[in-house]
Write an enzyme that holds these catalytic residues in place. Structure first.
Site, PDB file in Angstrom:
ATOM      1  N   VAL A 271       0.827  -1.064   0.162  1.00  0.00           N
ATOM      2  CA  VAL A 271      -0.072  -0.018   0.141  1.00  0.00           C
ATOM      3  C   VAL A 271       0.806   1.181  -0.112  1.00  0.00           C
ATOM      4  O   VAL A 271       0.479   2.489   0.149  1.00  0.00           O
ATOM      5  CB  VAL A 271      -0.945   0.264   1.142  1.00  0.00           C
ATOM      6  CG1 VAL A 271      -2.136  -1.068   0.856  1.00  0.00           C
ATOM      7  CG2 VAL A 271      -0.340  -0.034   2.461  1.00  0.00           C
ATOM      8  N   HIS A 272       2.152   1.041  -0.163  1.00  0.00           N
ATOM      9  CA  HIS A 272       3.130   2.226  -0.002  1.00  0.00           C
ATOM     10  C   HIS A 272       3.834   2.296  -1.373  1.00  0.00           C
ATOM     11  O   HIS A 272       4.952   1.477  -1.415  1.00  0.00           O
ATOM     12  CB  HIS A 272       4.068   2.083   1.018  1.00  0.00           C
ATOM     13  CG  HIS A 272       3.400   2.265   2.277  1.00  0.00           C
ATOM     14  ND1 HIS A 272       4.001   1.391   3.723  1.00  0.00           N
ATOM     15  CD2 HIS A 272       2.163   2.639   2.822  1.00  0.00           C
ATOM     16  CE1 HIS A 272       3.222   1.597   4.540  1.00  0.00           C
ATOM     17  NE2 HIS A 272       2.075   2.245   4.278  1.00  0.00           N
ATOM     18  N   ILE A 273       3.490   3.129  -2.262  1.00  0.00           N
ATOM     19  CA  ILE A 273       4.404   3.030  -3.520  1.00  0.00           C
ATOM     20  C   ILE A 273       4.887   4.769  -3.545  1.00  0.00           C
ATOM     21  O   ILE A 273       4.398   5.576  -3.316  1.00  0.00           O
ATOM     22  CB  ILE A 273       3.543   2.944  -4.855  1.00  0.00           C
ATOM     23  CG1 ILE A 273       2.147   3.241  -4.398  1.00  0.00           C
ATOM     24  CG2 ILE A 273       3.408   1.420  -4.969  1.00  0.00           C
ATOM     25  CD1 ILE A 273       1.232   3.111  -5.719  1.00  0.00           C
TER      26      ILE A 273
END
Lengths: 118, 473
Positions: free
Chosen positions: B409-411
């Protein structure tokens, strides 16, 4: 361009209309096919699922295909077509299509059950 | 003044955009923000429900970075971006992280001291604080398990009122804070409008082409300055479609994550909340934590081995989803493809990341079993059920490139800050290299995956950069 969503000093409109609903395209046909197939597969995976739950799962998969990023959707369609050709069923297509349909279908059924519980 | 002339046009409305727009609006600039999604009242959709995914996630969350293995990712879509849908966990960027970025990427004036005032202001506005100790067994499993193993477990601060978990209505999202302030400061916000291209002439943006998603009508607005804030995937894709070359979208940084469903003897699951506890004993290599655990998401996590694991979904109140997220070391990229709206997103997982994922999986299973789980179901194809420590090695061996079912969920990292144009898409303060008046203000600018929930870092960097912009830097 209409200005109904533009507001200075106010929050914009909360229109939730979808841009894909009601439009026909080859993808909508494929999406329906994927949804129907997912519902059939799910009837085996989840024998206690009701007809309504299977319908919800099929709709979730259908909508999921329609809302996929267009580039991925094209790949999905190719994979789905590949999976329909018996000699190619064990190649790339089948697993990805089945994973997508099963995962999203199961999620939709349990989401519906949770809503029914409340 | 012409109605379509603005001092600044912002594309996207996530946390970086919100901070930037507010500062520009308060400085008296005429600011237009365009957002592809819609304004959704907080609490309108049940948090982490499929209905929320339909309305507030880009492509319902059905997005993936292709590779071996492919990695599913999710992005917020709507006013407020990811802040409207995330878990509300806040980390102030550490001095070590900022120092390493400054050194390795040649980013000027980047340190904890430089960001301190910005972090203070953000924390005040979002009411960042430790949440209540809810004593929910699913949350405490990590804390208790870590304590028994002698590992460091930390309660992470959140931007939320004490009512957190009651349905999401009390969350401090961008739409309930910064966007309210920005609109009051005169910022204009168009929702349901996509920016299709930035017109660039001789290194200078002259306007932005917009498409109304309801009507399909197009329009062009002129902006003296353009800020791309569409997130780490779509900001570089938009710049590429606009003909910008250089280090734009050549990289992609993320936290590859493996998940496990743990089952407990009693009911443990509050489906609308995630634990604020994180095991950080092994950071920055990997972090262990809890994830959204609605019945639908539990079923999804069990789907890879449904025949063996599926019955656990019926006992969802006793189950909870946990994760091991590793600090990304691989390299990805984003490439706009002619004829398609979505770019091609790829990520190449390196061997070291796979090693860290296996280590993370082992430690996650250990801490859950120590924390009271009666068994655990790893979420990847062919994984065995883990009922005790003796089962852990088999589960670890089963995690391979072929079987892995990874997500993130972290890009970030697709337009990294830095003074070297051959490696960095933007300069030290977010101005796109080679362009006079185009800036980035979203997760794209983080040079690497930070090993923490990144929203606080994105907001602090955006605040720093817009302050510099307004000072004429």
């Amino acid at each position: 361009m209409p200005t109904q969503t533009a507001r200075r000093g106010r929050r914009p409109a909360t229109d939730m209309s979808r841009t894909t609903t009601g439009r026909w395209s080859p993808y909508t046909v494929v999406a329906r096919a994927a949804g129907g197939r997912a519902a059939r597969d799910l009837a085996v995976t989840l024998p206690d699922a009701t007809a309504r739950e299977l319908r919800v799962a099929g709709e979730a998969v259908r909508d999921g295909v329609e809302d996929m990023p267009d580039l991925l959707r094209t790949g999905f369609v190719v994979a789905l077509l590949v999976s329909l050709v018996a000699p190619l069923r064990r190649l790339i297509g089948l697993r990805e299509v089945e994973r997508f349909g099963t995962g999203l279908g199961l999620a939709a059924v349990f989401d519906a059950r949770r809503r029914d519980d409340r | 003044m012409n109605g379509d002339n603005y001092d600044a046009v912002l594309i996207g409305s996530g946390p970086g955009a919100a901070v930037t727009a507010l500062a520009l609006g308060r400085a008296g600039l005429r600011v237009l923000v365009v957002e592809e999604g819609w304004w959704v009242a907080p609490g309108r959709y049940e948090h982490f429900s499929l209905e929320q995914m339909r309305h507030q996630y880009r492509n319902r969350g059905l997005t993936v970075a292709l590779g071996r293995p492919s990695i599913a990712y999710s992005e917020g879509r709507g006013v407020g971006g990811g802040s409207e849908i995330n878990s509300g966990l806040y980390h102030r960027p550490s001095a070590e992280l900022l120092s390493a970025w400054s050194r390795r990427w040649a980013i000027e004036e980047l340190s904890a001291a430089e960001l301190s005032a910005h972090c203070d202001a953000i924390e005040r506005r979002l009411l960042v604080a430790a949440g209540p100790d809810t004593a929910t067994p699913a949350f405490n499993a990590l804390r208790d398990g870590a304590a028994r193993l002698g590992w460091r477990c930390q309660q992470i601060d959140r931007w939320a009122a004490p009512e957190w978990g009651s349905g999401g209505a009390e969350r401090r999202t961008m739409s309930t804070t910064y966007w309210q302030d920005a609109l009051a400061a005169g910022v204009e916000l168009l929702a349901g409008v996509r920016a299709s291209r930035i017109d660039i002439v001789r290194g200078r943006a002259t306007g932005v082409r917009l498409v109304d998603l309801r009507t399909g009508r197009t329009r062009r607005v002129r902006g003296s300055h353009v800020f791309v804030c569409g997130g780490a995937i779509h900001s570089p894709a938009l710049l590429q479609r606009s003909g910008v070359r250089g280090a734009i979208g050549r990289r992609l940084a993320l936290h590859p994550t493996v998940k496990v469903v743990a089952e407990f003897a009693d009911d443990v699951n509050p489906p609308h909340d995630v634990p604020a506890n994180q095991v950080r004993e092994f950071a920055p290599g990997f972090t262990l934590g809890g994830s959204a655990s609605t019945p639908a998401l539990i079923a999804l996590a069990l789907a890879e081995n449904w025949k063996e694991f599926g019955s656990a979904a019926e006992r969802w109140r006793r189950c909870f989803v946990y994760y091991a997220a590793v600090q990304g070391l691989g390299r990805g990229g984003i490439r706009a493809v002619p004829g398609f709206t979505a770019p091609l997103v790829t990520y190449r997982l390196v061997t070291e990341e796979l090693r860290l994922l296996r280590q993370g999986l082992a430690r996650l299973l250990e801490v859950l079993l120590s924390g009271g789980a009666v068994c655990a179901y790893p979420s990847f194809a062919g994984a065995p059920k883990v009922a005790g420590p003796a089962d852990v090695p088999a589960a670890v061996r089963a995690l391979t490139r072929s079987t892995a079912n990874l997500m993130t969920v972290h890009i970030c990292g697709s337009i990294p800050l830095g003074e070297d144009p051959s490696r960095c898409g933007a300069d030290s303060f977010g101005k796109i290299h080679g362009l006079d008046n185009v800036y980035v203000a979203d997760g794209s600018m983080l040079p690497s995956a930070p090993g923490i929930n990144p929203q606080g870092t994105i907001m602090a960097l955006a605040a720093r950069n817009v302050t510099r912009f307004l000072a004429g830097g």
